[in-house]
Design an enzyme around this catalytic site. Structure first.
Site, short mmCIF file in Angstrom:
data_model
loop_
_atom_site.label_atom_id
_atom_site.label_comp_id
_atom_site.label_asym_id
_atom_site.label_seq_id
_atom_site.Cartn_x
_atom_site.Cartn_y
_atom_site.Cartn_z
N GLY A 73 0.83 -1.19 0.00
CA GLY A 73 0.00 0.00 0.00
C GLY A 73 0.87 1.25 0.00
O GLY A 73 2.05 1.21 0.36
N GLY A 121 0.95 -5.08 0.82
CA GLY A 121 -0.26 -5.21 0.03
C GLY A 121 -0.10 -5.98 -1.25
O GLY A 121 -1.06 -6.55 -1.78
N GLU A 144 6.46 -4.89 7.91
CA GLU A 144 5.74 -3.87 8.66
C GLU A 144 6.26 -3.58 10.06
O GLU A 144 6.11 -2.45 10.56
CB GLU A 144 4.25 -4.25 8.74
CG GLU A 144 3.49 -4.07 7.44
CD GLU A 144 3.71 -5.21 6.45
OE1 GLU A 144 3.21 -5.12 5.32
OE2 GLU A 144 4.39 -6.20 6.81
N ASP A 152 -0.36 -7.20 7.83
CA ASP A 152 -1.82 -7.18 7.70
C ASP A 152 -2.21 -7.83 6.38
O ASP A 152 -1.62 -8.80 5.98
CB ASP A 152 -2.33 -5.75 7.87
CG ASP A 152 -1.80 -4.79 6.80
OD1 ASP A 152 -0.73 -5.05 6.23
OD2 ASP A 152 -2.47 -3.77 6.54
#
Length: 362
Positions: A73, A121, A144, A152
């Protein structure tokens, strides 16, 4: 791997078809094909259309450029939105996570060419698919914890699944906490990919996939891919699997640190040094989320939990500090708050498990 679609030359995501193959092509190469909310929505629309089109046998997702499939992302945008408009930042995460679940449940073969950088992502766009192809150029990671976040996009589900029939399975825990960048062989070892195909063969493979009959199924896709698969030698993570399974079997980060510290191997020393640079909160949160995901019956359960944790992260300190030092004021050492594992208490972790302002799934 672009396809002929001149009227979409400037589109962030190019959508089209080649034969019976629905094509989704990320087209933001200067930003390493990093995802935006607009891109997520375009992909969702494409999947909706491809699902009901009986002339489409399968879907292939690829990335433009010679650097990345998708680097994740757009964390700079999420950083800025999270500070100024957290509800808007949550909108991006909410729709991205729903897309991850959509990919997992997509009823037709969903093929991802995970060539070059595939992180965050980008893993969500690929590793939930039915046919996940890596190459000798793949560089995959969930980095992350190094920016004050946690793995995530359903990664806690993926990294908690293990490798059936192989005994202890802590590769996912290792990847979640360390953010280690791995190649194609280790991506397969970790259960994040299915096969390695030489990057030079991807174009030919895509051409052959486009000639599938409209009634083709996953077995037909696998048969075509199988003709291109290369055998792979064990990567560094697999070579150290026994030590990883021993050191990362614990349910507290402190015990993992102690196990690594007690080892005299170079691998353990390097891993411990890496972990000490990560956000203490992120380490404890990531471990807790991966452990909880082991008992989830559905990907959606893990995503719901991740979304609640992400809402807590956006209201905290470490994510903004991590992004600042990673991409804004590069080279600075992040000042995590809390700065030590001992200061990350059960009470301070509890905020990340409170219900999010919105649910993902009904």
């Amino acid at each position: 791997m672009p396809f002929s679609n001149d009227n979409q030359a400037d589109a962030l995501v190019q959508i089209g078809r080649v034969g019976t193959l629905g094509r989704i092509h990320l087209n933001r190469p200067r930003a390493l094909n990093s995802l935006t909310l607009e891109m997520v929505r375009i992909i969702v629309g494409a999947l909706d259309a491809f699902e009901i089109d009986d002339s489409i046998a399968a879907v292939l997702i690829t990335g433009e450029g010679d650097r990345a499939f998708c680097a994740g992302g757009d964390i700079r945008a999420l950083h800025d939105e999270g500070r100024q408009n957290p509800a808007e930042a949550r909108t991006f995460l909410r729709e991205e996570y729903r897309l991850n679940a959509r990919i997992k449940r997509f009823p037709k073969p969903y093929i991802a060419f995970m060539d070059l950088i595939t992180m965050g992502g980008g893993v969500g766009l690929s590793a939930h698919g039915s046919h996940r192809i890596v190459t000798e150029r793949t560089r995959l990671a969930m980095p992350e914890t190094g920016i004050g976040f946690f793995p995530d996009i359903g990664a806690t589900w993926l990294l908690s699944r293990g490798r059936a029939g192989r005994g202890k399975v802590e590769t996912g825990t290792f990847l979640a906490l360390s953010g280690e960048q791995i190649g194609g062989a280790d991506a397969i070892h970790a259960g994040l990919a299915d096969a390695l195909v030489p990057s030079s063969a991807l174009s030919d493979l895509a051409d052959n996939l486009s000639q599938l009959p409209a009634t083709a199924d996953g077995a037909d896709v696998s048969a075509i891919i199988g003709a291109y698969v290369s055998t792979v030698e064990p990567g560094p993570v697999e070579q150290n699997a026994a030590e990883i399974d021993e050191a990362f079997a614990f349910d507290t980060v402190e015990e993992i640190f102690a196990a690594l510290g007690a080892s005299e191997t170079a691998f353990a020393g390097k891993t411990l040094a890496t972990l000490r640079t990560r956000s203490p909160t992120s380490l404890k949160l990531a471990l807790r989320l991966v452990r909880l995901a082991r008992d989830d019956a559905r990907l959606e359960d893990a995503l719901e939990r991740e979304y609640a944790a992400a809402a807590g992260i956006l209201a905290g300190h470490d994510f903004y500090e991590g992004v600042r030092t990673a991409i804004i004021d590069k080279g600075q050492k992040p000042q995590w708050q809390p700065s030590t594992l001992a200061e990350v208490t059960e009470e301070s972790l509890a905020r990340y498990f409170e219900p999010a302002p919105e649910r993902l799934f009904s």
